[in-house]
Design a protein around this motif. Structure first.
Motif, PDB file in Angstrom:
ATOM      1  N   PHE A 280       0.812  -4.945   9.292  1.00  0.00           N
ATOM      2  CA  PHE A 280       1.254  -3.407   8.400  1.00  0.00           C
ATOM      3  C   PHE A 280       2.372  -3.989   8.712  1.00  0.00           C
ATOM      4  CE2 PHE A 280      -1.142  -1.866   5.633  1.00  0.00           C
ATOM      5  CZ  PHE A 280      -2.572  -1.856   6.446  1.00  0.00           C
ATOM      6  N   GLY A 281       4.049  -3.544   8.032  1.00  0.00           N
ATOM      7  CA  GLY A 281       5.744  -3.290   8.199  1.00  0.00           C
ATOM      8  C   GLY A 281       5.400  -2.112   8.590  1.00  0.00           C
ATOM      9  N   THR A 282       6.417  -1.685   9.322  1.00  0.00           N
ATOM     10  CA  THR A 282       5.977   0.262   9.764  1.00  0.00           C
ATOM     11  C   THR A 282       6.461   1.038   8.655  1.00  0.00           C
ATOM     12  OG1 THR A 282       8.742  -0.386  10.300  1.00  0.00           O
ATOM     13  CG2 THR A 282       7.710  -0.674  12.571  1.00  0.00           C
TER      14      THR A 282
ATOM     15  N   GLN B 184      -3.612  12.124   2.064  1.00  0.00           N
ATOM     16  CA  GLN B 184      -4.200  10.823   1.038  1.00  0.00           C
ATOM     17  C   GLN B 184      -4.577   9.553   2.468  1.00  0.00           C
ATOM     18  OE1 GLN B 184      -5.349  11.564  -1.502  1.00  0.00           O
ATOM     19  NE2 GLN B 184      -4.644  13.719  -1.200  1.00  0.00           N
ATOM     20  N   GLY B 185      -5.224   8.348   2.197  1.00  0.00           N
ATOM     21  CA  GLY B 185      -5.757   7.673   3.113  1.00  0.00           C
ATOM     22  C   GLY B 185      -4.148   6.253   2.045  1.00  0.00           C
ATOM     23  N   LEU B 186      -4.830   5.082   2.031  1.00  0.00           N
ATOM     24  CA  LEU B 186      -3.811   4.387   1.918  1.00  0.00           C
ATOM     25  C   LEU B 186      -4.833   3.800   0.552  1.00  0.00           C
ATOM     26  CD1 LEU B 186      -3.367   1.773   5.289  1.00  0.00           C
ATOM     27  CD2 LEU B 186      -1.673   3.314   2.780  1.00  0.00           C
TER      28      LEU B 186
ATOM     29  N   GLU C  11       4.638   7.984   1.313  1.00  0.00           N
ATOM     30  CA  GLU C  11       4.937   6.139   2.493  1.00  0.00           C
ATOM     31  C   GLU C  11       4.633   5.307   2.170  1.00  0.00           C
ATOM     32  OE1 GLU C  11       4.422   7.007   6.741  1.00  0.00           O
ATOM     33  OE2 GLU C  11       5.778   5.765   7.063  1.00  0.00           O
TER      34      GLU C  11
ATOM     35  N   GLN D 158       0.586   6.374   0.917  1.00  0.00           N
ATOM     36  CA  GLN D 158       0.447   7.077   1.698  1.00  0.00           C
ATOM     37  C   GLN D 158       0.609   8.332   0.829  1.00  0.00           C
ATOM     38  OE1 GLN D 158      -0.292   7.316   6.423  1.00  0.00           O
ATOM     39  NE2 GLN D 158      -2.081   8.451   5.606  1.00  0.00           N
TER      40      GLN D 158
ATOM     41  N   PHE E 186       4.502   1.320   2.595  1.00  0.00           N
ATOM     42  CA  PHE E 186       3.948  -0.176   3.355  1.00  0.00           C
ATOM     43  C   PHE E 186       3.441  -1.847   2.565  1.00  0.00           C
ATOM     44  CE2 PHE E 186       3.296   2.535   7.288  1.00  0.00           C
ATOM     45  CZ  PHE E 186       2.216   3.695   6.162  1.00  0.00           C
TER      46      PHE E 186
ATOM     47  N   TYR F  37       0.983  -1.012  -0.111  1.00  0.00           N
ATOM     48  CA  TYR F  37       0.065   0.053   0.071  1.00  0.00           C
ATOM     49  C   TYR F  37       0.962   1.280  -0.237  1.00  0.00           C
ATOM     50  CZ  TYR F  37      -4.081  -2.530   1.675  1.00  0.00           C
ATOM     51  OH  TYR F  37      -5.145  -3.778   1.374  1.00  0.00           O
TER      52      TYR F  37
ATOM     53  N   LEU G 237      -3.959   0.828  -3.010  1.00  0.00           N
ATOM     54  CA  LEU G 237      -3.516  -0.514  -2.748  1.00  0.00           C
ATOM     55  C   LEU G 237      -2.606  -0.227  -3.848  1.00  0.00           C
ATOM     56  CD1 LEU G 237      -3.379  -3.670  -2.338  1.00  0.00           C
ATOM     57  CD2 LEU G 237      -5.251  -3.844  -4.184  1.00  0.00           C
TER      58      LEU G 237
END
Lengths: 113, 115
Positions: free
Chosen positions: B105-107, B42-44, B88, B38, B90, B36, B46
């Protein structure tokens, strides 16, 4: 087709107050998920609804958090009373079937002062 | 412990460069795998997903990822970075032992693009 929507986009409240976040999933999606990202940390699962039933609430931090999904459509997440550590971004996601791709909303940024 | 690892917290690359964002997972059975993104404000969104089949997955915006079972990895490749790719990223999995429900999720890896 409208995506997942969340309201409000931002909320700033004082410690001890109550806040209610709302999520409207994609129409027809029975599965609804709440996630949270505390600053600097990973996005973490909170809970999962299938229609109006809580399927898994293992990620809910404590009993100050209450999620509902009356009628199996939109969902609310209430934090009462809010604490400083509740600050973060709360994401909602929905999927048609369990295991399907989850589509995320833009998130609600909650700041507790 | 079962987890998703993104070892790079920040990456800065020049526009036009190619890039690979790393993701490793530690689960016994192969989970479903996702990337994903971001973007600021904005939102996440895919980018791509792997459930089964061809291990090289194509996503939106020309991104691709390769599942390597032997390395428990699902690295994302950006062939030519554009300034708009600054965001970012993810990596996430849906573990098979959770009944294919919640995402882990990963960081995240924050990508900065220099002109």
């Amino acid at each position: 087709e409208a995506g997942v929507t969340q309201f409000p986009s931002h909320s700033v409240i004082e410690k001890g107050q109550t806040v209610t976040l709302r999520c409207d999933p994609i129409s027809g999606h029975d599965n609804l998920y709440w996630y949270r990202r505390v600053m600097g940390k990973e996005i973490k699962f909170l809970l999962h609804f299938v229609k109006e039933s809580k399927q898994d609430e293992s990620g809910m931090p404590n009993n100050r958090f209450l999620a509902e999904r009356t009628g199996g459509t939109y969902s609310t997440l209430k934090v009462q009373p809010a604490e400083l550590e509740d600050s973060g971004v709360y994401f909602c996601a929905s999927s048609q079937e369990r295991g399907d791709t989850q589509y995320f909303g833009p998130g609600t940024r909650l700041t507790v002062l | 412990a079962q987890s998703v690892t993104q070892p790079d917290i920040h990456i800065t690359v020049s526009e036009g460069a190619s890039l690979e964002l790393r993701c490793n997972y530690s689960y016994g059975a192969t989970p479903y795998l996702f990337w994903y993104v971001q973007s600021p404000g904005q939102g996440l969104q895919l980018l791509l997903k792997y459930f089964s089949g061809d291990t090289l997955v194509q996503g939106i915006k020309g991104f691709e990822a390769e599942f390597k079972r032997s390395q428990s990895s699902f690295n994302l490749r950006i062939p030519s970075v554009h300034w708009s790719d600054a965001a970012e990223y993810f990596c996430a999995v849906v573990p098979s032992n959770t009944g294919f429900q919640k995402l882990v999720f990963g960081t995240g890896t924050r990508l900065l693009v220099s002109p």
